[in-house]
Design an enzyme around this catalytic site. Sequence first.
Site, PDB file in Angstrom:
ATOM      1  N   GLU A 154       0.821  -1.213   0.000  1.00 50.64           N
ATOM      2  CA  GLU A 154       0.000   0.000   0.000  1.00 50.64           C
ATOM      3  C   GLU A 154       0.857   1.267   0.000  1.00 50.64           C
ATOM      4  OE1 GLU A 154      -3.871  -0.805   2.432  1.00 50.64           O
ATOM      5  OE2 GLU A 154      -2.348  -2.210   3.077  1.00 50.64           O
ATOM      6  N   SER A 208      -6.794  -3.045   1.668  1.00 47.58           N
ATOM      7  CA  SER A 208      -7.166  -2.569   0.337  1.00 47.58           C
ATOM      8  C   SER A 208      -7.630  -3.675  -0.592  1.00 47.58           C
ATOM      9  CB  SER A 208      -6.003  -1.812  -0.316  1.00 47.58           C
ATOM     10  OG  SER A 208      -5.616  -0.745   0.498  1.00 47.58           O
ATOM     11  N   TYR A 211      -9.544   3.117  -5.397  1.00 47.35           N
ATOM     12  CA  TYR A 211      -8.742   4.324  -5.530  1.00 47.35           C
ATOM     13  C   TYR A 211      -8.941   5.030  -6.856  1.00 47.35           C
ATOM     14  CZ  TYR A 211      -6.905   2.617  -1.267  1.00 47.35           C
ATOM     15  OH  TYR A 211      -6.829   2.178   0.017  1.00 47.35           O
ATOM     16  N   ARG A 238     -10.754   2.955  11.547  1.00 45.99           N
ATOM     17  CA  ARG A 238     -11.946   2.789  10.707  1.00 45.99           C
ATOM     18  C   ARG A 238     -12.369   1.335  10.769  1.00 45.99           C
ATOM     19  NH1 ARG A 238     -10.553   2.773   5.180  1.00 45.99           N
ATOM     20  NH2 ARG A 238     -11.271   0.648   5.104  1.00 45.99           N
ATOM     21  N   ASP A 265     -14.654  -1.627   9.353  1.00 50.98           N
ATOM     22  CA  ASP A 265     -15.388  -2.028   8.152  1.00 50.98           C
ATOM     23  C   ASP A 265     -16.437  -3.061   8.513  1.00 50.98           C
ATOM     24  OD1 ASP A 265     -13.804  -0.382   6.628  1.00 50.98           O
ATOM     25  OD2 ASP A 265     -12.525  -1.979   5.839  1.00 50.98           O
ATOM     26  N   GLU A 296     -13.483  -6.008   9.866  1.00 49.30           N
ATOM     27  CA  GLU A 296     -12.106  -5.732  10.309  1.00 49.30           C
ATOM     28  C   GLU A 296     -11.992  -4.313  10.829  1.00 49.30           C
ATOM     29  OE1 GLU A 296      -9.110  -4.870   7.571  1.00 49.30           O
ATOM     30  OE2 GLU A 296     -10.422  -3.731   6.255  1.00 49.30           O
ATOM     31  N   ASN A 335      -9.264  -1.083  10.709  1.00 49.56           N
ATOM     32  CA  ASN A 335      -8.058  -0.512  10.113  1.00 49.56           C
ATOM     33  C   ASN A 335      -7.464   0.467  11.109  1.00 49.56           C
ATOM     34  OD1 ASN A 335      -8.342  -1.497   7.149  1.00 49.56           O
ATOM     35  ND2 ASN A 335     -10.359  -0.751   7.726  1.00 49.56           N
ATOM     36  N   GLY A 358      -6.880   5.130   5.418  1.00 49.78           N
ATOM     37  CA  GLY A 358      -6.345   6.031   4.397  1.00 49.78           C
ATOM     38  C   GLY A 358      -6.736   7.486   4.646  1.00 49.78           C
TER      39      GLY A 358
HETATM   40  N1  LIG Z   1     -17.400 -11.974   4.195  1.00 48.58           N
HETATM   41  C1  LIG Z   1     -17.545 -11.113   3.199  1.00 48.58           C
HETATM   42  N2  LIG Z   1     -18.682 -11.100   2.467  1.00 48.58           N
HETATM   43  C2  LIG Z   1     -18.827 -10.227   1.434  1.00 48.58           C
HETATM   44  N3  LIG Z   1     -17.892  -9.342   1.048  1.00 48.58           N
HETATM   45  C3  LIG Z   1     -16.729  -9.329   1.730  1.00 48.58           C
HETATM   46  C4  LIG Z   1     -16.484 -10.208   2.824  1.00 48.58           C
HETATM   47  N4  LIG Z   1     -15.248  -9.970   3.281  1.00 48.58           N
HETATM   48  C5  LIG Z   1     -14.732  -8.981   2.512  1.00 48.58           C
HETATM   49  N5  LIG Z   1     -15.626  -8.577   1.578  1.00 48.58           N
HETATM   50  C6  LIG Z   1     -15.415  -7.504   0.598  1.00 48.58           C
HETATM   51  O1  LIG Z   1     -14.033  -7.257   0.451  1.00 48.58           O
HETATM   52  C7  LIG Z   1     -13.683  -5.945   0.961  1.00 48.58           C
HETATM   53  C8  LIG Z   1     -12.360  -5.991   1.700  1.00 48.58           C
HETATM   54  O2  LIG Z   1     -12.453  -6.883   2.804  1.00 48.58           O
HETATM   55  P1  LIG Z   1     -11.829  -6.545   4.214  1.00 48.58           P
HETATM   56  O3  LIG Z   1     -12.052  -7.717   5.094  1.00 48.58           O
HETATM   57  O4  LIG Z   1     -12.362  -5.240   4.706  1.00 48.58           O
HETATM   58  O5  LIG Z   1     -10.281  -6.470   3.919  1.00 48.58           O
HETATM   59  P2  LIG Z   1      -9.303  -5.282   3.470  1.00 48.58           P
HETATM   60  O6  LIG Z   1     -10.104  -4.021   3.401  1.00 48.58           O
HETATM   61  O7  LIG Z   1      -8.291  -5.242   4.557  1.00 48.58           O
HETATM   62  O8  LIG Z   1      -8.721  -5.702   2.188  1.00 48.58           O
HETATM   63  C9  LIG Z   1     -14.846  -5.565   1.869  1.00 48.58           C
HETATM   64  O9  LIG Z   1     -14.949  -4.171   1.984  1.00 48.58           O
HETATM   65  C10 LIG Z   1     -16.020  -6.211   1.145  1.00 48.58           C
HETATM   66  O10 LIG Z   1     -16.446  -5.416   0.052  1.00 48.58           O
HETATM   67 MG   LIG Z   2     -11.511  -3.325   4.699  1.00 50.02          MG
END
Ligand SMILES: Nc1ncnc2c1ncn2[C@@H]1O[C@H](COP(=O)(O)OP(=O)(O)O)[C@@H](O)[C@H]1O
Ligand SMILES: [Mg+2]
Length: 308
Positions: free
Chosen positions: A14, A150, A217, A256, A258, A272, A274, A278
């Site tokens: 990143e 990301s 992005y 943040r 999510d 998760e 963060n 960002g």
């Molecule tokens: N269990 C899930 N079901 C549906 N979509 C998911 C799931 N896990 C992740 N996503 C999608 O992938 C994106 C990134 O996942 P995340 O766990 O937030 O990891 P990171 O942001 O660290 O890459 C989420 O914002 C969502 O859009």
């Molecule tokens: Mg995320």
Amino acid sequence: MSVVAVLKGGRSLERQVSLQSGARVEDALERLGHEVHGIDVDHDLVRRLRELAPDVAFVALHGRDGEDGTVQELLEVLGIPYTGSGVSACVRASDKVLAKHEMRDAGIPTPDSLSFNETAFKELGAADALGAIEERLGFPLVVKPADQGSALGIKFAAAAAEVPAALVAAFSYSTKVLLERHVAGHDLAVSVLDGVALPIVEAVPVDGQAYDFTARYTIGRTDFVCPADLPDDVTARAQELAVRTHELLGCRGFSRVDLMRDHATGELWVLEVNAIPGLTDTSLLPQAADAAGIGFDELVGRILALAG
Ligand SMILES: Nc1ncnc2c1ncn2[C@@H]1O[C@H](COP(=O)(O)OP(=O)(O)O)[C@@H](O)[C@H]1O
Ligand SMILES: [Mg+2]
């Protein structure tokens, strides 16, 4: 007026996002009247910090090293106060498996999941358990590396045949992967500033495109609605969950969280946290702050004031 070292860049995947965050933060800090020194984090980080002896370090790093407690540990050793979460919160938040265990133990809803490291596949025959895992989680399922951000390395597997390739992709980013129940719904991002949840940002991919790294992005490929158009009780619950998760992991200053909201059931699931979200001009925390009447310079000033 303080002497502020803005730590940015680094060698994580990143890096580019961090350089953008860092540049914006530097401009804001200058406007706030500080003496600002940007440092692209590299082998000579400790030497440069010792030379500069800043009053405070603004950590604008994302991903490996910068967000996982490594740089924070160095700053502790050097006795330099820094922005954002401390070592232990960074360690917990950057490891999705660890964070999800903490959430589950504390009763915070997070999608059901299982995780494996490479050893389990190479030496313990975990591949033979895939059928049982798939039965438990259902399809589609989400395969993600335990410690990336990301959306890097995240794949959705619609059927059993797609799982092995998704695992290979995830293992190329991390030695530990997570298989997670898929939530059909929208992303909600709830930023927490000084213990208080900011207005929610809902991320809606344009034309139903996957919410991937490029979309996140590239202006125009994702619609961000802030404040999200949600019933008041859902907003309150999402904000409450975010603050609880932020506190559970011991985050400091800002973070943040999510989440996803299931379209069909309306349930909220925390994905998760963060530790260093960002701060680019398309990032979600600055948008949320703006919706709360907190401009970017004020946001940066408050994050700096919360350094410890
Ligand atoms: N269990 C899930 N079901 C549906 N979509 C998911 C799931 N896990 C992740 N996503 C999608 O992938 C994106 C990134 O996942 P995340 O766990 O937030 O990891 P990171 O942001 O660290 O890459 C989420 O914002 C969502 O859009
Ligand atoms: Mg995320």
